[in-house]
Design an enzyme around this catalytic site. Structure first.
Site, PDB file in Angstrom:
ATOM      1  N   GLY A 142      47.029  32.411  32.395  1.00 44.35           N
ATOM      2  CA  GLY A 142      46.751  32.654  30.981  1.00 44.35           C
ATOM      3  C   GLY A 142      45.930  33.921  30.792  1.00 44.35           C
ATOM      4  N   ALA A 143      45.662  34.229  29.528  1.00 44.13           N
ATOM      5  CA  ALA A 143      44.829  35.379  29.196  1.00 44.13           C
ATOM      6  C   ALA A 143      43.433  35.192  29.779  1.00 44.13           C
ATOM      7  CB  ALA A 143      44.745  35.543  27.677  1.00 44.13           C
TER       8      ALA A 143
ATOM      9  N   LYS B   8      43.900  36.780  36.725  1.00 44.80           N
ATOM     10  CA  LYS B   8      45.112  37.108  37.479  1.00 44.80           C
ATOM     11  C   LYS B   8      45.146  38.570  37.919  1.00 44.80           C
ATOM     12  CE  LYS B   8      47.735  37.346  33.206  1.00 44.80           C
ATOM     13  NZ  LYS B   8      46.529  37.125  32.392  1.00 44.80           N
TER      14      LYS B   8
ATOM     15  N   ALA C 168      51.524  50.885  35.817  1.00 46.08           N
ATOM     16  CA  ALA C 168      50.894  50.486  34.550  1.00 46.08           C
ATOM     17  C   ALA C 168      51.938  50.443  33.441  1.00 46.08           C
ATOM     18  CB  ALA C 168      49.794  51.478  34.187  1.00 46.08           C
TER      19      ALA C 168
ATOM     20  N   HIS D 295      40.598  47.918  33.471  1.00 46.19           N
ATOM     21  CA  HIS D 295      41.474  47.887  34.642  1.00 46.19           C
ATOM     22  C   HIS D 295      41.252  49.113  35.528  1.00 46.19           C
ATOM     23  CE1 HIS D 295      44.262  44.430  33.902  1.00 46.19           C
ATOM     24  NE2 HIS D 295      43.670  44.518  32.726  1.00 46.19           N
TER      25      HIS D 295
END
Length: 185
Positions: A10-11, A15, A34, A50
């Site tokens: 999930g958000a 992950k 990306a 990120h």
């Protein structure tokens, strides 16, 4: 033949950070594929998060569309590819359409995109770690685009999982290899 690893959750499940750690542990020369487009400040912030976690020696390939081409190109000079993320890629494809009314066409578009990704991985020798969101656990969305996105994201996840040697579900930062737990009929 290249390997495919799928990481879902999930958000804000952890992950992407798990996928980054996985790539760093098993890869020597790493490329980051990306898929996001920076269209507003909120996305700029997310992309910045990120980027701040990635080592400086990772090569980045921007691939909001035609990601299979970036995978082929990156695989030529890298042993590990981190693809983040499949659901943003699907969103890009759907939002690039003039309309979303033709579900058959949309299904074919997503299937073709996933098949192309898998073929690109299999054509090389690199490992691709693909990050994706598990979006089907909530309520049925009220609008057409959201329902189409949810359904096609689920389809894309299944198509990639079918070819993945390892499939991780990440919840609360804890990865579980669900391929190992898979019930085989």
């Amino acid at each position: 033949m290249g390997r495919l690893i799928l990481v879902t959750g999930g958000a804000r499940s952890g992950k992407s950070s798990f996928a980054e750690r996985y790539a760093a542990k098993y890869g020597r020369k790493i490329a980051y594929i990306a898929t996001s487009q920076v269209l507003d400040e909120e996305m700029r912030f997310r992309v910045g998060l990120h980027r701040s976690r990635r080592p400086a020696d990772w090569d980045t390939y921007e691939a909001p569309f035609d990601a299979h081409e970036a995978v082929r190109e990156a695989a030529a000079g890298h042993d590990m590819l981190l693809f983040d993320c499949l659901t943003v890629y699907i969103s890009n494809l759907l939002c690039g359409l003039e309309d979303i009314e033709d579900s058959d066409r949309n299904y074919a578009l997503v299937k073709r995109a996933c098949d192309s990704l898998v073929a690109a991985v299999q054509a090389g020798s690199a490992t691709l770690v693909a990050v994706t969101n598990e979006v089907g656990d909530g309520i049925v969305p009220m609008n057409r685009l959201a329902r189409e996105f949810r359904d096609l994201s689920g389809l894309a996840n299944q198509l990639l999982a079918k070819h993945a040697e390892e499939v991780y579900l990440v919840t609360a930062g804890i990865p579980v290899n669900i391929r190992q737990l898979e019930y085989k009929l």
